[in-house]
Design a protein around this motif. Structure first.
Motif, PDB file in Angstrom:
ATOM      1  N   GLY A 234       0.326 -12.018   6.667  1.00  0.00           N
ATOM      2  CA  GLY A 234       1.420 -11.081   6.820  1.00  0.00           C
ATOM      3  C   GLY A 234       1.570 -10.141   5.639  1.00  0.00           C
ATOM      4  O   GLY A 234       1.276 -10.505   4.490  1.00  0.00           O
ATOM      5  N   ILE A 235       2.018  -8.920   5.923  1.00  0.00           N
ATOM      6  CA  ILE A 235       2.349  -7.916   4.916  1.00  0.00           C
ATOM      7  C   ILE A 235       3.721  -7.381   5.288  1.00  0.00           C
ATOM      8  O   ILE A 235       3.940  -6.950   6.425  1.00  0.00           O
ATOM      9  N   ILE A 236       4.654  -7.424   4.354  1.00  0.00           N
ATOM     10  CA  ILE A 236       6.029  -7.042   4.664  1.00  0.00           C
ATOM     11  C   ILE A 236       6.552  -5.998   3.683  1.00  0.00           C
ATOM     12  O   ILE A 236       5.882  -5.662   2.708  1.00  0.00           O
ATOM     13  N   ASP A 237       7.745  -5.509   3.936  1.00  0.00           N
ATOM     14  CA  ASP A 237       8.517  -4.602   3.085  1.00  0.00           C
ATOM     15  C   ASP A 237       7.826  -3.252   2.889  1.00  0.00           C
ATOM     16  O   ASP A 237       7.094  -3.035   1.928  1.00  0.00           O
ATOM     17  N   PHE A 238       8.143  -2.332   3.796  1.00  0.00           N
ATOM     18  CA  PHE A 238       7.569  -0.992   3.752  1.00  0.00           C
ATOM     19  C   PHE A 238       8.570   0.028   3.213  1.00  0.00           C
ATOM     20  O   PHE A 238       8.450   1.225   3.456  1.00  0.00           O
ATOM     21  N   GLY A 239       9.531  -0.452   2.440  1.00  0.00           N
ATOM     22  CA  GLY A 239      10.599   0.412   1.967  1.00  0.00           C
ATOM     23  C   GLY A 239      10.256   1.325   0.814  1.00  0.00           C
ATOM     24  O   GLY A 239      11.049   2.204   0.471  1.00  0.00           O
ATOM     25  N   ASP A 240       9.090   1.142   0.184  1.00  0.00           N
ATOM     26  CA  ASP A 240       8.715   1.976  -0.959  1.00  0.00           C
ATOM     27  C   ASP A 240       7.532   2.892  -0.655  1.00  0.00           C
ATOM     28  O   ASP A 240       6.915   3.430  -1.588  1.00  0.00           O
ATOM     29  N   MET A 241       7.206   3.095   0.597  1.00  0.00           N
ATOM     30  CA  MET A 241       6.058   3.932   0.935  1.00  0.00           C
ATOM     31  C   MET A 241       6.243   5.366   0.454  1.00  0.00           C
ATOM     32  O   MET A 241       7.346   5.916   0.482  1.00  0.00           O
ATOM     33  N   VAL A 242       5.147   5.949  -0.001  1.00  0.00           N
ATOM     34  CA  VAL A 242       5.142   7.341  -0.443  1.00  0.00           C
ATOM     35  C   VAL A 242       3.805   7.971  -0.045  1.00  0.00           C
ATOM     36  O   VAL A 242       2.854   7.273   0.311  1.00  0.00           O
ATOM     37  N   HIS A 243       3.751   9.292  -0.118  1.00  0.00           N
ATOM     38  CA  HIS A 243       2.478  10.000   0.016  1.00  0.00           C
ATOM     39  C   HIS A 243       1.970  10.216  -1.395  1.00  0.00           C
ATOM     40  O   HIS A 243       2.636  10.859  -2.221  1.00  0.00           O
ATOM     41  N   ALA A 244       0.809   9.658  -1.703  1.00  0.00           N
ATOM     42  CA  ALA A 244       0.320   9.648  -3.087  1.00  0.00           C
ATOM     43  C   ALA A 244      -1.181   9.424  -3.093  1.00  0.00           C
ATOM     44  O   ALA A 244      -1.786   9.148  -2.044  1.00  0.00           O
ATOM     45  N   PRO A 245      -1.813   9.526  -4.258  1.00  0.00           N
ATOM     46  CA  PRO A 245      -3.226   9.169  -4.330  1.00  0.00           C
ATOM     47  C   PRO A 245      -3.453   7.747  -3.837  1.00  0.00           C
ATOM     48  O   PRO A 245      -2.681   6.838  -4.164  1.00  0.00           O
ATOM     49  N   LEU A 246      -4.494   7.549  -3.049  1.00  0.00           N
ATOM     50  CA  LEU A 246      -4.814   6.226  -2.521  1.00  0.00           C
ATOM     51  C   LEU A 246      -4.918   5.189  -3.641  1.00  0.00           C
ATOM     52  O   LEU A 246      -4.460   4.050  -3.496  1.00  0.00           O
ATOM     53  N   ILE A 247      -5.486   5.575  -4.763  1.00  0.00           N
ATOM     54  CA  ILE A 247      -5.731   4.630  -5.849  1.00  0.00           C
ATOM     55  C   ILE A 247      -4.424   4.074  -6.423  1.00  0.00           C
ATOM     56  O   ILE A 247      -4.400   2.986  -7.010  1.00  0.00           O
TER      57      ILE A 247
END
Length: 349
Positions: A234-247
């Protein structure tokens, strides 16, 4: 450090306060909106109210009631990512949104504090990574899981809400304004990382691969199979997603592997796992050490700054502080050449 645009400026979601929802009211809301009866138990959370909802048939779900300052667009952005992954990368183990009785992705509650968005998500059964015995095999598989998640999000074109996210490495230099909250014995090293990041900005700005990233891939957000603690379930908590460099996503995740005595072996395994699924480009490898140090410095600065502002929540805010400090000391002089020693095939694409 979240900075909304002037037209939407309000208390940020990391600082907002609200009236606590009683367990009885939370259960009643689920019955009213989702038509499901059951019991509710409160879970720890910093920026919203999170509950474990156990339906009458014994099945568990996660109930989230956003704080009143949360931007509804931010929640729609998160929901969009989960829906995209469900369609584009169904093998990536993430929660699924449960629809309301009327078929909506969420429901807005009217409360004394103002509108609050409520969402119900499927519960992923597993053990949080930080509670399991660490191993090189685990690190390798966690690295693979992050790479697979990134591939799943590669074509997600949802738009993050306006403003800056406090935990976005791209905005590391914003923390210059609060670095004086760091204790004197750590401040010089934190300031040195900020200066190093500033010098590396041209190389970071020139990175080509940019996309929506999870941005918080840490041992509190990765679930493992209790009977096989090297298997990610499982992978949880998507509250900090941003558009940024993949690295940046890799730098965030890597920062949590660096505070142990066997950090070199775990780091090598993690990078090997990630690279086996999604090969890194030379320019990304060159800036990975400084980006990782930046993330560790961010953890120190933000924790010490926020714990001073919100002492009642100090234990939660500071939970990763000691590990971040050890990690920063361990990689204070790590270079791209040093990374290649840990993973000899890192430059092989």
């Amino acid at each position: 450090m979240t900075e909304p645009t002037p037209a939407t400026k309000k208390t940020d979601s990391m600082s907002a306060t609200w009236n606590v929802t009683s367990l009885a009211d939370a259960a009643a809301a689920v019955m009213r909106v989702y038509g499901a009866g059951g019991t509710v138990r409160r879970l720890s959370s910093e920026r919203d109210e999170t509950f474990l909802f156990t339906r009458s048939d014994g099945r568990d779900f996660i109930l989230k009631i956003a704080n009143p300052a949360e931007d509804a667009a931010a929640l729609e952005f998160q929901d969009g990512a989960l829906l995209h992954l469900e369609a584009a990368a169904p093998v990536v183990p993430v929660p699924r949104l449960v629809r309301t009785k009327s078929g909506e992705q969420s429901h807005t509650l009217s409360t004394a504090d103002g509108p609050r968005v409520m969402r119900l998500l499927t519960f992923l059964r597993g053990e949080l990574q930080y509670r399991t015995p660490a191993s090189e095999a685990q690190s390798r598989n966690v690295g693979r899981a992050l790479a697979a998640l990134g591939l799943g999000l590669e074509d997600y074109h949802g738009r993050p809400p306006a403003g800056k996210l406090m935990w976005d490495i791209s905005h590391t230099l914003d923390l210059t304004a609060v670095v004086d909250h760091v204790a004197p014995e750590r401040r010089a090293q934190a300031e040195a990382v900020l200066a190093e990041f500033e010098r590396a900005l041209p190389a970071i700005t020139g990175l080509k691969r940019r996309q929506i990233i999870h941005n918080d891939f840490n041992p509190h957000n990765v679930l493992l199979d209790p009977s096989s603690p090297s298997t990610v379930v499982g992978i949880i908590d998507f509250g900090d997603m941003v558009h940024a460099p993949l690295i940046n996503d890799l730098a965030v995740a890597l920062s949590y592997h660096l505070g142990t005595e066997n950090w070199t072996a775990r780091t090598g395994s993690f990078l090997e796992g990630f690279h086996s699924v999604r090969a890194l480009e030379p320019g990304e490898i060159e800036v990975l050490p400084v980006l990782t140090r930046a993330r560790l410095a961010m953890s120190l600065i933000i924790a010490e700054w926020r714990s001073a502002r919100f002492p009642e929540n100090r234990d939660y805010i500071m939970r990763n502080h000691a590990t971040a400090w050890r990690g920063l000391q361990n990689i204070s002089d790590l270079t791209p050449a040093g990374l290649k020693k840990l993973v000899p095939n890192l430059y092989e694409v």
